[in-house]
Design an enzyme around this catalytic site. Structure first.
Site, PDB file in Angstrom:
ATOM      1  N   GLY A 207       4.376   0.262   1.610  1.00  0.00           N
ATOM      2  CA  GLY A 207       4.943  -0.854   0.834  1.00  0.00           C
ATOM      3  C   GLY A 207       5.401  -0.408  -0.545  1.00  0.00           C
TER       4      GLY A 207
ATOM      5  N   ALA B 153       3.089 -10.034  -1.169  1.00  0.00           N
ATOM      6  CA  ALA B 153       1.718 -10.514  -0.954  1.00  0.00           C
ATOM      7  C   ALA B 153       0.817  -9.315  -0.721  1.00  0.00           C
ATOM      8  CB  ALA B 153       1.671 -11.441   0.254  1.00  0.00           C
TER       9      ALA B 153
ATOM     10  N   GLU C  15      -4.274   7.023   9.660  1.00  0.00           N
ATOM     11  CA  GLU C  15      -4.395   5.572   9.773  1.00  0.00           C
ATOM     12  C   GLU C  15      -5.657   5.112   9.044  1.00  0.00           C
ATOM     13  OE1 GLU C  15      -2.026   3.509  11.344  1.00  0.00           O
ATOM     14  OE2 GLU C  15      -1.066   5.433  11.117  1.00  0.00           O
TER      15      GLU C  15
ATOM     16  N   LYS D 215       3.041   4.878  19.756  1.00  0.00           N
ATOM     17  CA  LYS D 215       4.438   5.275  19.532  1.00  0.00           C
ATOM     18  C   LYS D 215       5.117   5.641  20.852  1.00  0.00           C
ATOM     19  CE  LYS D 215       3.158   6.959  14.946  1.00  0.00           C
ATOM     20  NZ  LYS D 215       2.627   8.119  14.226  1.00  0.00           N
TER      21      LYS D 215
ATOM     22  N   ILE E 233      11.952   9.695  10.766  1.00  0.00           N
ATOM     23  CA  ILE E 233      12.963  10.166  11.744  1.00  0.00           C
ATOM     24  C   ILE E 233      13.604   8.949  12.416  1.00  0.00           C
ATOM     25  CG2 ILE E 233      13.372  11.535  13.828  1.00  0.00           C
ATOM     26  CD1 ILE E 233      10.770  13.046  13.245  1.00  0.00           C
TER      27      ILE E 233
ATOM     28  N   GLY F 296       3.890   9.193   5.452  1.00  0.00           N
ATOM     29  CA  GLY F 296       3.983   9.311   4.000  1.00  0.00           C
ATOM     30  C   GLY F 296       4.776   8.146   3.415  1.00  0.00           C
TER      31      GLY F 296
ATOM     32  N   GLY G  79       0.851  -1.195   0.000  1.00  0.00           N
ATOM     33  CA  GLY G  79       0.000   0.000   0.000  1.00  0.00           C
ATOM     34  C   GLY G  79       0.885   1.243   0.000  1.00  0.00           C
TER      35      GLY G  79
ATOM     36  N   VAL H 166       7.815   4.442  14.732  1.00  0.00           N
ATOM     37  CA  VAL H 166       7.732   5.674  15.528  1.00  0.00           C
ATOM     38  C   VAL H 166       8.289   6.840  14.719  1.00  0.00           C
ATOM     39  CG1 VAL H 166       8.379   6.823  17.680  1.00  0.00           C
ATOM     40  CG2 VAL H 166       8.039   4.349  17.657  1.00  0.00           C
TER      41      VAL H 166
HETATM   42  P1  NDP Z   1      -2.094   0.760   3.411  1.00  0.00           P
HETATM   43  O1  NDP Z   1      -3.510   0.494   3.795  1.00  0.00           O
HETATM   44  O2  NDP Z   1      -1.826   1.818   2.429  1.00  0.00           O
HETATM   45  O3  NDP Z   1      -1.440  -0.586   2.892  1.00  0.00           O
HETATM   46  C1  NDP Z   1      -1.712  -1.836   3.420  1.00  0.00           C
HETATM   47  C2  NDP Z   1      -1.669  -2.841   2.281  1.00  0.00           C
HETATM   48  O4  NDP Z   1      -1.817  -4.148   2.818  1.00  0.00           O
HETATM   49  C3  NDP Z   1      -2.809  -2.626   1.265  1.00  0.00           C
HETATM   50  O5  NDP Z   1      -2.315  -2.707  -0.048  1.00  0.00           O
HETATM   51  C4  NDP Z   1      -3.742  -3.791   1.597  1.00  0.00           C
HETATM   52  O6  NDP Z   1      -4.470  -4.248   0.452  1.00  0.00           O
HETATM   53  C5  NDP Z   1      -2.762  -4.836   2.014  1.00  0.00           C
HETATM   54  N1  NDP Z   1      -3.385  -5.893   2.818  1.00  0.00           N
HETATM   55  C6  NDP Z   1      -4.412  -5.801   3.686  1.00  0.00           C
HETATM   56  N2  NDP Z   1      -4.684  -7.018   4.219  1.00  0.00           N
HETATM   57  C7  NDP Z   1      -3.794  -7.867   3.673  1.00  0.00           C
HETATM   58  C8  NDP Z   1      -3.587  -9.280   3.797  1.00  0.00           C
HETATM   59  N3  NDP Z   1      -4.325 -10.032   4.611  1.00  0.00           N
HETATM   60  N4  NDP Z   1      -2.601  -9.850   3.076  1.00  0.00           N
HETATM   61  C9  NDP Z   1      -1.841  -9.120   2.225  1.00  0.00           C
HETATM   62  N5  NDP Z   1      -2.006  -7.769   2.041  1.00  0.00           N
HETATM   63  C10 NDP Z   1      -2.970  -7.174   2.772  1.00  0.00           C
HETATM   64  O7  NDP Z   1      -1.314   1.019   4.778  1.00  0.00           O
HETATM   65  P2  NDP Z   1       0.016   1.890   4.980  1.00  0.00           P
HETATM   66  O8  NDP Z   1       1.007   1.529   3.975  1.00  0.00           O
HETATM   67  O9  NDP Z   1      -0.347   3.302   5.191  1.00  0.00           O
HETATM   68  O10 NDP Z   1       0.475   1.362   6.425  1.00  0.00           O
HETATM   69  C11 NDP Z   1       1.107   0.114   6.595  1.00  0.00           C
HETATM   70  C12 NDP Z   1       1.653   0.046   8.010  1.00  0.00           C
HETATM   71  O11 NDP Z   1       2.597   1.079   8.190  1.00  0.00           O
HETATM   72  C13 NDP Z   1       0.614   0.250   9.116  1.00  0.00           C
HETATM   73  O12 NDP Z   1       0.950  -0.548  10.221  1.00  0.00           O
HETATM   74  C14 NDP Z   1       0.753   1.719   9.464  1.00  0.00           C
HETATM   75  O13 NDP Z   1       0.349   2.018  10.780  1.00  0.00           O
HETATM   76  C15 NDP Z   1       2.230   1.888   9.312  1.00  0.00           C
HETATM   77  N6  NDP Z   1       2.701   3.238   9.045  1.00  0.00           N
HETATM   78  C16 NDP Z   1       2.142   3.974   8.054  1.00  0.00           C
HETATM   79  C17 NDP Z   1       2.605   5.223   7.761  1.00  0.00           C
HETATM   80  C18 NDP Z   1       2.037   6.057   6.670  1.00  0.00           C
HETATM   81  O14 NDP Z   1       2.513   7.175   6.477  1.00  0.00           O
HETATM   82  N7  NDP Z   1       1.044   5.588   5.930  1.00  0.00           N
HETATM   83  C19 NDP Z   1       3.719   5.800   8.530  1.00  0.00           C
HETATM   84  C20 NDP Z   1       4.269   4.943   9.546  1.00  0.00           C
HETATM   85  C21 NDP Z   1       3.747   3.712   9.789  1.00  0.00           C
HETATM   86  P3  NDP Z   1      -5.920  -3.593   0.167  1.00  0.00           P
HETATM   87  O15 NDP Z   1      -5.654  -2.159  -0.106  1.00  0.00           O
HETATM   88  O16 NDP Z   1      -6.401  -4.339  -0.997  1.00  0.00           O
HETATM   89  O17 NDP Z   1      -6.712  -3.806   1.423  1.00  0.00           O
HETATM   90  N1  HSE Z   2      -1.218   8.151  11.030  1.00  0.00           N
HETATM   91  C1  HSE Z   2       0.124   8.376  11.395  1.00  0.00           C
HETATM   92  C2  HSE Z   2       0.350   9.875  11.542  1.00  0.00           C
HETATM   93  C3  HSE Z   2       1.031   7.808  10.343  1.00  0.00           C
HETATM   94  O1  HSE Z   2      -0.526  10.660  11.180  1.00  0.00           O
HETATM   95  O2  HSE Z   2       1.386  10.278  12.050  1.00  0.00           O
HETATM   96  C4  HSE Z   2       2.442   7.727  10.784  1.00  0.00           C
HETATM   97  O3  HSE Z   2       2.606   6.817  11.807  1.00  0.00           O
END
Ligand code: NDP
Ligand code: HSE
Length: 440
Positions: free
Chosen positions: A15, A43, A190, A205, A136, A306, A12, A132
Site C-alpha cells: 500500500g 483505511a 507473507e 498463484k 512481472i 517488495g 502496509g 501473481v
Molecule cells: P502488510 O501487512 O504490510 O500490509 C497490510 C496493511 O493492512 C497493514 O498496514 C495493516 O495494518 C492493514 N490492515 C490490516 N487489517 C486491516 C483492516 N481490517 N482494515 C484496514 N487496514 C488493515 O501486507 P503487504 O502489503 O505485504 O501485503 C498486502 C497484500 O498484498 C497481501 O494480500 C499480500 O499477499 C499481497 N502481496 C504482497 C507482496 C509483498 O511483496 N509484500 C507481493 C505481492 C502480493 P496493521 O499493520 O496495523 O495490521
Molecule cells: N510472499 C510472497 C513471496 C510475496 O515471497 O513471493 C509475493 O507474493
C-alpha cells in the site's frame, strides 16, 4: 477530465509503495491513463502511521467500510491480505459498484469464483496483476499477449521467499531459519511465512495462472501443495552433481489421461536442468515460463515481491481500469481471459495421475545384487532409468547412497515402486523422491 478517485484499504508494504509510486510518477501515469488517478481515502488499522505516510494528502480512516461505501470512490484497492475482512470489503465494494484492484492471491485462489461472478453481475472489474509474481506482468501476458495461443503449460518460480531461501542456503551455506528471518525483514514473506515455505502461496498463484491459461474456475482445493521444509541439503548437492538445480516450481499443464483431458496443478520442489535460464533465477526473483502452441516458450522474469515492484503491478491495473471504466462491460477483457460462457470444465487431475520424471535417493547395503533388485522393481512398474549415481560408503560405513533419475512415468507407478523398494531388506529407511521437469 476529472481525476478518478481511489480508496486504498491497507497501507502496509504494498500500500505504501502504491501511494509513493503513484505520487512520484503522477504526470506520466496521467499521460498514459488519460486522466489523473488520485488516492482520495485510505483505511488502515494504524491511523497514525497511515497519516504520517500520506502526509495530509488524503482522508485517513480506520474502518474500510467507510471507503467501500463512499459514493465518491470509483476504484477500491484491497491491500490488507487474508480472507476475512478483505473478502468482506471486496464484496461490499463490488456490491456498491466499485471496481476493485487486489494483490491478494490467497483471496482470489480460494474465493475467486464468487468474487468474479459478483463483479460480472455488477458490471465492475476486478484486477489482480500484483497477485501473481509481483511486478512481472504475467497476468497481462497470459490473458492478452498470448491470447492467440493454446497454452500447453506454465511453470514458474513464483515465491520469492523460498527462492531466496534456497539460493542463500546453497550459495552461502546459511541455515534455513536465518534466511527466512532475512526474507521477512525485506518484506518478501507473507504475514504467515508458513504460506511461503509450505508452498501455499505459490499454489495460490499457480491456481490463478491455471484458471487464466486454461479457462477453468479457480480451484485451489484441487492443487497439490508441497513446500521446501523437507528438502535436504544432500539432495541439493547430488542434484548439482547430476547437472540439475532444485527450485520450488508452480506447474500447471494441459494433459490427457486414458484419452480424457485433464489439468495438472501442482507446487513442489523440482529438479530442472542447470542449463535452463529459469534454473539460474536466484534470490527473491521470480520467473514464469509459458509454453504456447504458436509462440513456443516465452519467459517472464523480474521482482516477485517488495513494496514498489508490487506497486508497479497494482498501478498498471489502476491505469487499465481508468482506461476501460467507461467501456461497455461486454467489451472489457474477461477476468479469467475467457468469456464466462466459454469457460471449460476440464478436471484438475489427482496427483496420482500426473506424469513427470523423478529423482530417487536411497541408502542401501553395499552388497551384490542390491542394484539388480531395485532396477527389477522399476522395470516391473514400466519405469525406465535415465541416469544413475552410486556413492561409495564413507570410510568405516557399510551403506552407500544410490541416486536414480527416471524417465517420465505416472505418479502412481513411482509410488508403488518406492513402496516395494523400501520393503527390501537391503534398503535403509525411506526413499527420497523429488519430481524432475526438463522444461524443454
Ligand atoms: P502488510 O501487512 O504490510 O500490509 C497490510 C496493511 O493492512 C497493514 O498496514 C495493516 O495494518 C492493514 N490492515 C490490516 N487489517 C486491516 C483492516 N481490517 N482494515 C484496514 N487496514 C488493515 O501486507 P503487504 O502489503 O505485504 O501485503 C498486502 C497484500 O498484498 C497481501 O494480500 C499480500 O499477499 C499481497 N502481496 C504482497 C507482496 C509483498 O511483496 N509484500 C507481493 C505481492 C502480493 P496493521 O499493520 O496495523 O495490521
Ligand atoms: N510472499 C510472497 C513471496 C510475496 O515471497 O513471493 C509475493 O507474493
Amino acid at each position: 477530465m476529472k481525476p478518478i478517485k481511489v480508496g486504498l484499504l491497507g497501507i502496509g508494504t504494498v500500500g505504501s509503495g502504491t501511494f509513493n509510486v503513484l505520487k512520484r510518477n503522477q504526470a506520466e501515469i496521467k499521460g498514459r491513463a488519460g486522466r489523473a488517478i488520485e488516492i482520495a481515502m485510505v483505511a488502515d488499522l494504524n491511523v497514525a502511521r497511515a497519516k504520517e505516510l500520506t502526509n495530509g494528502e488524503c482522508e485517513v480512516v480506520s474502518d474500510g467500510n467507510l471507503v467501500v461505501t463512499n459514493p465518491d470512490i470509483d476504484i477500491v484497492i484491497e491491500l490488507i491480505g487474508g480472507y476475512g475482512v478483505a473478502k468482506d470489503l471486496v464484496m461490499k465494494a463490488i456490491a456498491n459498484g466499485k471496481h476493485v484492484v487486489t494483490a491478494n492471491k490467497a483471496l482470489l485462489a480460494t474465493h475467486g469464483t464468487e468474487i468474479f461472478k459478483a463483479a460480472q453481475e455488477k458490471g465492475v472489474m476486478v484486477a489482480f496483476e500484483a497477485a501473481v509474481a509481483g511486478g512481472i506482468p504475467i497476468i497481462k501476458a497470459l490473458r492478452e499477449g498470448l491470447t492467440a495461443n493454446r497454452i500447453e503449460w506454465v511453470a514458474g518460480i513464483i515465491n520469492g521467499t523460498t527462492n531466496f531461501i534456497l539460493s542463500e542456503m546453497r550459495d552461502k551455506g546459511l541455515d534455513f531459519d536465518v534466511v527466512l528471518k532475512e526474507a521477512q525483514r525485506l518484506g518478501y514473506a507473507e504475514a504467515d511465512p508458513t504460506f511461503d515455505i509450505e508452498g501455499v502461496d505459490a499454489a495460490h498463484k499457480a491456481t490463478i495462472m491455471s484458471a487464466i491459461a486454461f479457462g477453468i474456475p479457480v480451484q485451489f482445493d484441487k492443487a497439490h501443495v508441497e513446500g521446501i521444509t523437507k528438502l535436504q541439503a544432500t539432495d541439493i548437492r547430488y542434484a548439482e552433481q547430476l547437472g540439475y538445480r532444485i527450485k520450488l516450481l508452480g506447474i500447471t499443464k494441459r494433459t490427457k489421461v486414458n484419452g480424457r483431458d485433464g489439468i495438472e496443478l501442482r507446487v513442489h520442489p523440482t529438479l530442472i536442468p542447470a542449463k535452463r535460464l529459469i534454473a539460474n533465477v536466484e534470490g527473491a526473483m521470480n520467473a514464469v515460463l509459458v509454453q504456447g502452441d504458436a509462440v513456443g516458450a516465452t519467459l517472464y522474469y523480474g521482482k516477485g515481491a517488495g513494496s514498489e515492484p508490487t506497486a508497479s503491478a497494482v498501478i498498471a491495473d489502476l491505469v487499465d481500469i481508468t482506461r476501460l471504466a467507461t467501456a461497455d462491460p461486454g467489451n472489457r477483457v474477461p477476468h479469467l481471459a475467457f468469456q464466462p460462457e466459454s469457460m471449460s470444465d476440464t478436471p484438475v487431475l489427482p496427483m496420482s495421475e500426473i506424469t513427470t520424471s523423478y529423482y530417487l535417493r536411497m541408502q542401501v547395503a553395499d552388497q551384490p545384487g542390491v542394484l539388480a533388485d531395485i532396477t527389477r522393481i522399476l522395470a516391473d512398474s514400466t519405469i525406465s532409468i535415465d541416469a544413475m549415481l552410486q556413492k561409495e560408503p564413507a570410510e568405516g560405513e557399510t551403506k552407500a547412497d544410490i541416486i536414480i533419475l527416471t524417465h517420465q512415468t505416472q505418479e502412481k507407478n513411482i509410488v508403488t515402486a518406492i513402496q516395494k523398494i523400501e520393503s527390501l531388506d537391503t534398503v535403509v529407511g525411506h526413499v527420497s523422491k523429488i519430481r524432475l521437469e526438463q522444461l524443454s
